[in-house]
Design a protein around this motif. Structure first.
Motif, mmCIF file in Angstrom:
data_model
loop_
_atom_site.group_PDB
_atom_site.id
_atom_site.type_symbol
_atom_site.label_atom_id
_atom_site.label_comp_id
_atom_site.label_asym_id
_atom_site.label_seq_id
_atom_site.Cartn_x
_atom_site.Cartn_y
_atom_site.Cartn_z
ATOM 1 N N LEU A 99 1.333 6.171 5.373
ATOM 2 C CA LEU A 99 2.514 5.313 5.337
ATOM 3 C C LEU A 99 3.689 6.093 4.760
ATOM 4 O O LEU A 99 3.500 6.968 3.912
ATOM 5 C CB LEU A 99 2.248 4.069 4.476
ATOM 6 N N CYS A 100 4.895 5.762 5.201
ATOM 7 C CA CYS A 100 6.091 6.466 4.724
ATOM 8 C C CYS A 100 7.017 5.488 4.008
ATOM 9 O O CYS A 100 7.624 4.609 4.649
ATOM 10 C CB CYS A 100 6.827 7.123 5.889
ATOM 11 N N LYS A 151 9.846 2.534 5.830
ATOM 12 C CA LYS A 151 8.864 1.465 5.944
ATOM 13 C C LYS A 151 9.009 0.677 7.240
ATOM 14 O O LYS A 151 8.017 0.211 7.811
ATOM 15 C CB LYS A 151 8.994 0.496 4.754
ATOM 16 N N HIS A 152 10.244 0.525 7.694
ATOM 17 C CA HIS A 152 10.486 -0.295 8.878
ATOM 18 C C HIS A 152 9.895 0.311 10.149
ATOM 19 O O HIS A 152 9.746 -0.388 11.163
ATOM 20 C CB HIS A 152 11.990 -0.503 9.074
ATOM 21 N N LEU A 153 9.532 1.604 10.089
ATOM 22 C CA LEU A 153 8.946 2.247 11.262
ATOM 23 C C LEU A 153 7.425 2.162 11.294
ATOM 24 O O LEU A 153 6.813 2.439 12.332
ATOM 25 C CB LEU A 153 9.364 3.721 11.315
ATOM 26 N N ASP A 154 6.808 1.812 10.175
ATOM 27 C CA ASP A 154 5.346 1.709 10.126
ATOM 28 C C ASP A 154 4.900 0.452 10.860
ATOM 29 O O ASP A 154 5.191 -0.668 10.440
ATOM 30 C CB ASP A 154 4.857 1.692 8.677
ATOM 31 N N ALA A 173 -5.403 5.007 7.961
ATOM 32 C CA ALA A 173 -4.636 5.684 9.004
ATOM 33 C C ALA A 173 -3.505 4.758 9.407
ATOM 34 O O ALA A 173 -3.723 3.559 9.621
ATOM 35 C CB ALA A 173 -5.512 6.008 10.215
ATOM 36 N N GLY A 174 -2.306 5.288 9.483
ATOM 37 C CA GLY A 174 -1.144 4.485 9.861
ATOM 38 C C GLY A 174 -0.351 5.181 10.938
ATOM 39 O O GLY A 174 -0.439 6.400 11.107
ATOM 40 N N CYS A 175 0.401 4.404 11.691
ATOM 41 C CA CYS A 175 1.256 5.026 12.709
ATOM 42 C C CYS A 175 2.672 4.475 12.593
ATOM 43 O O CYS A 175 2.884 3.291 12.332
ATOM 44 C CB CYS A 175 0.706 4.846 14.111
ATOM 45 N N SER A 176 3.621 5.378 12.781
ATOM 46 C CA SER A 176 5.028 5.028 12.656
ATOM 47 C C SER A 176 5.719 5.202 14.009
ATOM 48 O O SER A 176 5.421 6.130 14.764
ATOM 49 C CB SER A 176 5.718 5.908 11.608
ATOM 50 N N ALA A 177 6.636 4.305 14.297
ATOM 51 C CA ALA A 177 7.380 4.337 15.559
ATOM 52 C C ALA A 177 8.520 5.334 15.421
ATOM 53 O O ALA A 177 9.688 4.963 15.287
ATOM 54 C CB ALA A 177 7.892 2.943 15.895
ATOM 55 N N ASP A 178 8.179 6.604 15.460
ATOM 56 C CA ASP A 178 9.180 7.650 15.264
ATOM 57 C C ASP A 178 10.127 7.779 16.437
ATOM 58 O O ASP A 178 11.177 8.408 16.328
ATOM 59 C CB ASP A 178 8.488 8.984 14.998
ATOM 60 N N CYS A 179 9.758 7.204 17.569
ATOM 61 C CA CYS A 179 10.637 7.145 18.731
ATOM 62 C C CYS A 179 10.159 5.990 19.607
ATOM 63 O O CYS A 179 9.152 5.345 19.300
ATOM 64 C CB CYS A 179 10.646 8.466 19.502
ATOM 65 N N GLU A 180 10.851 5.736 20.680
ATOM 66 C CA GLU A 180 10.582 4.551 21.489
ATOM 67 C C GLU A 180 9.201 4.580 22.127
ATOM 68 O O GLU A 180 8.502 3.564 22.159
ATOM 69 C CB GLU A 180 11.652 4.424 22.586
ATOM 70 N N LEU A 214 0.805 -1.217 0.000
ATOM 71 C CA LEU A 214 0.000 0.000 0.000
ATOM 72 C C LEU A 214 0.846 1.281 0.000
ATOM 73 O O LEU A 214 0.327 2.368 0.254
ATOM 74 C CB LEU A 214 -0.941 0.017 1.210
ATOM 75 N N TYR A 215 2.129 1.148 -0.305
ATOM 76 C CA TYR A 215 2.989 2.329 -0.378
ATOM 77 C C TYR A 215 2.788 3.011 -1.726
ATOM 78 O O TYR A 215 3.614 2.930 -2.635
ATOM 79 C CB TYR A 215 4.441 1.943 -0.119
ATOM 80 N N LEU A 216 1.656 3.700 -1.810
ATOM 81 C CA LEU A 216 1.207 4.349 -3.043
ATOM 82 C C LEU A 216 0.947 5.822 -2.756
ATOM 83 O O LEU A 216 0.753 6.217 -1.596
ATOM 84 C CB LEU A 216 -0.078 3.678 -3.537
ATOM 85 N N PRO A 217 0.932 6.673 -3.789
ATOM 86 C CA PRO A 217 0.743 8.109 -3.564
ATOM 87 C C PRO A 217 -0.504 8.447 -2.755
ATOM 88 O O PRO A 217 -0.483 9.382 -1.943
ATOM 89 C CB PRO A 217 0.661 8.677 -4.988
#
Length: 256
Positions: free
Chosen positions: A147-148, A152-155, A171-178, A138-141
């Motif tokens: 999603l980023c 990708k490894h942070l999603d 809606a997606g969430c990324s582990a931008d920090c711990e 789903l990594y589409l425009p």
């Protein structure tokens, strides 16, 4: 988890980003610290900052390179806290930074969930919880906010809204920090203003909290639809940031 704990976690993370202490954000006087690289900072940040201003409402904490400390100190001493983040006052800082090849680039507002307001919201479409294996294609425009592709490894997690078998919102969430995961949201144009975005955002926030992480939400001050979605979803504005970047970086963004 309580609202007070969520706020403390956010301040602790901002302290990692800026190389200060969490208590600095609660002081009445402005604080200037020297920016340094820190592997505990949010993953998408480029450190050290040249000039980064952050406020949780009480004061300003500025994280800067040493050569910009005096310029920044003069600026944040001259205007009230809120006025340092808006025109025409911020043009004063821009003018001082420009001879060094810098200018104001990013201005953003950050939201945290209010546990008294956050709740599952109704959606006219089916919602499905998606794990990384479910959204790998789903990594589409159309889903670039949720999603980023560059990280990708942070999603970590996503919620999809489906009209039959067609994905119409994500809606997606990324582990931008711990300790904190950032929420991004996309809804196809023809399905907007139907409660899809807020249903996705609130559900993802609850799923994130259930995993022991604090969800946070960010948007530009001018992005009224996004800010409204944050508030409808049970989030409240908590802190603001203003970032100076090189003029080359800004020109490259404007050309892309």
């Amino acid at each position: 988890m309580k609202n007070s704990e969520i706020l403390r976690i956010a301040m602790a993370q901002s302290a990692e980003d800026l190389c200060c202490s969490a208590e600095d954000f609660e002081k009445n006087e402005n604080i200037i610290v020297v920016s340094k690289e820190n592997e505990k900072a949010r993953k998408y940040l480029t450190l050290p900052f040249s000039c980064q201003l952050v406020s949780y409402g009480n004061n300003i904490v500025a994280s800067v390179l040493p050569e910009f400390a005096e310029i920044t100190r003069d600026y944040i001493s001259r205007f009230d806290v809120c006025h340092c983040f808006e025109t025409p006052n911020m043009l004063v800082l821009s003018e001082k930074l420009r001879p060094f090849g810098l200018d104001i680039c990013f201005m953003a507002e950050y939201f945290l969930p209010d546990l008294h307001a956050l709740k599952p919201l109704p959606c006219p479409y089916e919602l499905r919880v998606l794990n990384p294996c479910d959204f790998s294609d789903l990594y589409l425009p159309e889903w670039s906010n949720a999603l980023c592709e560059k990280r990708k490894h942070l999603d970590m997690l996503a919620i999809g809204a489906y009209d039959g078998n067609s994905l119409i919102g994500l809606a997606g969430c990324s582990a931008d920090c711990e300790s904190m995961w950032q929420i991004g949201i996309d809804v196809l144009p023809e399905y907007r203003k139907k409660g899809v975005a807020s249903a996705l955002t609130s559900r993802l926030a609850l799923e994130t909290l259930a995993k022991g992480k604090v969800p946070f939400y960010c948007c530009a001050w001018s992005n009224i639809p996004s800010a409204r979605n944050a508030i409808r979803s049970g989030f409240r504005p908590v802190w603001v940031e203003m970032t100076a970047k090189s003029q080359d970086f800004i020109n490259e963004m404007n050309e892309s």
